[in-house]
Design a protein around this motif. Structure first.
Motif, PDB file in Angstrom:
ATOM      1  N   ILE A  92       0.893  -1.258   0.306  1.00 27.58           N
ATOM      2  CA  ILE A  92       0.144   0.039   0.094  1.00 27.58           C
ATOM      3  C   ILE A  92       0.852   1.419  -0.103  1.00 27.58           C
ATOM      4  O   ILE A  92       0.447   2.257  -0.593  1.00 27.58           O
ATOM      5  N   GLY A  93       1.829   1.289   0.721  1.00 24.79           N
ATOM      6  CA  GLY A  93       2.853   2.457   0.911  1.00 24.79           C
ATOM      7  C   GLY A  93       3.240   2.820  -0.630  1.00 24.79           C
ATOM      8  O   GLY A  93       3.714   3.808  -0.811  1.00 24.79           O
ATOM      9  N   ALA A  94       3.627   1.538  -1.272  1.00 22.04           N
ATOM     10  CA  ALA A  94       4.444   2.037  -2.539  1.00 22.04           C
ATOM     11  C   ALA A  94       3.375   2.683  -3.476  1.00 22.04           C
ATOM     12  O   ALA A  94       3.985   3.701  -4.485  1.00 22.04           O
ATOM     13  N   TRP A  95       2.025   2.362  -3.312  1.00 16.14           N
ATOM     14  CA  TRP A  95       0.882   3.333  -3.991  1.00 16.14           C
ATOM     15  C   TRP A  95       0.718   4.701  -3.310  1.00 16.14           C
ATOM     16  O   TRP A  95       0.723   5.642  -4.007  1.00 16.14           O
ATOM     17  N   ALA A  96       1.069   4.556  -2.226  1.00 15.07           N
ATOM     18  CA  ALA A  96       0.707   5.743  -1.371  1.00 15.07           C
ATOM     19  C   ALA A  96       1.615   7.066  -1.573  1.00 15.07           C
ATOM     20  O   ALA A  96       1.290   8.436  -1.498  1.00 15.07           O
ATOM     21  N   SER A  97       2.734   6.513  -1.673  1.00 13.05           N
ATOM     22  CA  SER A  97       4.003   7.596  -2.044  1.00 13.05           C
ATOM     23  C   SER A  97       4.446   7.679  -3.194  1.00 13.05           C
ATOM     24  O   SER A  97       4.997   6.871  -3.762  1.00 13.05           O
ATOM     25  N   ARG A  98       4.247   8.980  -3.680  1.00 11.61           N
ATOM     26  CA  ARG A  98       4.801   9.438  -5.129  1.00 11.61           C
ATOM     27  C   ARG A  98       6.321   9.831  -4.509  1.00 11.61           C
ATOM     28  O   ARG A  98       6.655  11.113  -4.410  1.00 11.61           O
ATOM     29  N   GLN A  99       7.133   8.889  -4.606  1.00 12.65           N
ATOM     30  CA  GLN A  99       8.555   9.089  -3.877  1.00 12.65           C
ATOM     31  C   GLN A  99       9.207  10.309  -4.425  1.00 12.65           C
ATOM     32  O   GLN A  99       9.128  10.587  -5.810  1.00 12.65           O
ATOM     33  N   SER A 100       9.713  11.010  -3.689  1.00 19.91           N
ATOM     34  CA  SER A 100      10.601  12.336  -4.090  1.00 19.91           C
ATOM     35  C   SER A 100       9.518  13.506  -4.481  1.00 19.91           C
ATOM     36  O   SER A 100      10.022  14.909  -4.722  1.00 19.91           O
ATOM     37  N   ALA A 101       8.271  13.279  -4.663  1.00 21.84           N
ATOM     38  CA  ALA A 101       7.303  14.518  -4.890  1.00 21.84           C
ATOM     39  C   ALA A 101       7.134  15.323  -3.487  1.00 21.84           C
ATOM     40  O   ALA A 101       7.269  14.586  -2.295  1.00 21.84           O
ATOM     41  N   VAL A 102       6.659  16.620  -3.668  1.00 23.98           N
ATOM     42  CA  VAL A 102       6.607  17.362  -2.570  1.00 23.98           C
ATOM     43  C   VAL A 102       5.276  17.168  -2.086  1.00 23.98           C
ATOM     44  O   VAL A 102       4.194  16.871  -2.646  1.00 23.98           O
ATOM     45  N   ALA A 140      -5.741   1.877   1.309  1.00 28.65           N
ATOM     46  CA  ALA A 140      -5.935   0.454   2.001  1.00 28.65           C
ATOM     47  C   ALA A 140      -7.446   0.327   2.070  1.00 28.65           C
ATOM     48  O   ALA A 140      -7.892  -0.877   2.069  1.00 28.65           O
ATOM     49  N   ARG A 141      -8.370   1.338   2.084  1.00 31.42           N
ATOM     50  CA  ARG A 141      -9.851   1.016   1.873  1.00 31.42           C
ATOM     51  C   ARG A 141     -10.208   0.494   0.572  1.00 31.42           C
ATOM     52  O   ARG A 141     -10.987  -0.548   0.158  1.00 31.42           O
ATOM     53  N   ARG A 142      -9.515   0.982  -0.403  1.00 35.80           N
ATOM     54  CA  ARG A 142      -9.678   0.581  -2.089  1.00 35.80           C
ATOM     55  C   ARG A 142      -9.274  -0.756  -2.204  1.00 35.80           C
ATOM     56  O   ARG A 142     -10.003  -1.597  -2.874  1.00 35.80           O
ATOM     57  N   TRP A 143      -8.185  -1.136  -1.548  1.00 37.00           N
ATOM     58  CA  TRP A 143      -7.493  -2.631  -1.718  1.00 37.00           C
ATOM     59  C   TRP A 143      -7.282  -3.154  -0.260  1.00 37.00           C
ATOM     60  O   TRP A 143      -6.168  -3.103   0.003  1.00 37.00           O
ATOM     61  N   PRO A 144      -8.367  -3.881   0.163  1.00 41.70           N
ATOM     62  CA  PRO A 144      -8.291  -4.118   1.514  1.00 41.70           C
ATOM     63  C   PRO A 144      -7.342  -5.609   1.692  1.00 41.70           C
ATOM     64  O   PRO A 144      -7.052  -6.080   2.762  1.00 41.70           O
ATOM     65  N   ASP A 145      -7.149  -6.401   0.488  1.00 38.70           N
ATOM     66  CA  ASP A 145      -6.428  -7.627   0.334  1.00 38.70           C
ATOM     67  C   ASP A 145      -5.071  -7.715  -0.349  1.00 38.70           C
ATOM     68  O   ASP A 145      -4.113  -7.944   0.319  1.00 38.70           O
ATOM     69  N   ASP A 146      -5.390  -7.168  -1.564  1.00 39.91           N
ATOM     70  CA  ASP A 146      -4.380  -7.443  -2.517  1.00 39.91           C
ATOM     71  C   ASP A 146      -4.101  -6.359  -3.681  1.00 39.91           C
ATOM     72  O   ASP A 146      -4.921  -6.604  -4.480  1.00 39.91           O
ATOM     73  N   PRO A 147      -3.295  -5.418  -3.272  1.00 42.45           N
ATOM     74  CA  PRO A 147      -3.103  -4.131  -4.251  1.00 42.45           C
ATOM     75  C   PRO A 147      -2.344  -4.564  -5.380  1.00 42.45           C
ATOM     76  O   PRO A 147      -1.615  -5.520  -5.365  1.00 42.45           O
TER      77      PRO A 147
END
Length: 214
Positions: A136-146, A161-168
């Protein structure tokens, strides 16, 4: 250098075992495997932590610590957001330098080489092996973006996490890089700053080994 810039009292004695050509493997990846096993056996925290240095097409350097996730005769693999600063650097200038700073055992390994993306099926297999929260974190963080605030980042995580409660699914902007070594240097600390440095250089399909002055 003025006195305010000096660091008095930081005197280190390096008393490692000699690093001799006769004891080194013919192949640097095989030698790395030996030293990596030594680092694990020594109980080093995060022995797979490595500094990854990249450069933009304009020559602006950048470095950060990431985790090595695999290595074999093809190279050294790590995973990241392709839209991060390192991802953008590698798209512009596909070369990198890795550094493994194993200070407690008085060793370092430096790897230089060309960088390619790993096969998509390898990225997908690794992504699905990660803990749910990391996926989920990989989706949530647009790494290096402000981002405006920590709250914004946390809210995005909760939404996904609500969108993909099991398998993103595997993000299309995320995946692996493989550093294909053309040069690997092994550094062993010795007394009186007379350190051992042995470098492997790729010549065609074979490796040349040479000693460097400390």
């Amino acid at each position: 250098m003025d006195s305010a810039s000096q660091l008095p009292g930081l005197r280190h004695s390096y008393e490692g075992e000699p690093l001799l050509e006769s004891t080194m493997a013919d192949d640097p990846v095989a030698q790395f495997a030996i030293w990596f096993a030594d680092a694990v056996a020594a109980g080093l925290p995060e022995p797979n932590a490595m500094i990854v240095a990249t450069s933009s097409s304009g020559g602006r350097p950048s470095a950060r610590t990431v985790l090595l996730k695999g290595f074999d005769e093809r190279g050294f693999v790590f995973y990241t957001n392709y839209e991060s600063r390192k991802g953008r650097d590698l798209a512009e200038n596909p070369r990198a330098c890795l550094l493994f700073p194993w200070h407690p055992i008085r060793r370092q390994v430096r790897v230089e080489g060309r960088v390619v993306r790993v096969a998509r099926e390898d990225t997908e297999a690794y992504f699905r092996s990660r803990p749910y929260g990391s996926r989920i974190g990989a989706w949530a963080s647009r790494q290096s973006a402000v981002v405006a605030s920590r709250e914004e980042l946390d809210a995005r995580y909760e939404e996904l996490a609500r969108r993909w409660p099991d398998d993103p699914p595997v993000p299309d902007f995320w995946g692996g890089f493989r550093v294909m070594p053309s040069e690997v240097e092994f550094w062993q600390g010795r007394t009186d700053r007379m350190h051992d440095r042995l470098r492997y250089r790729l010549n065609g399909r074979s490796w040349t080994r040479e000693r460097l002055a400390p």
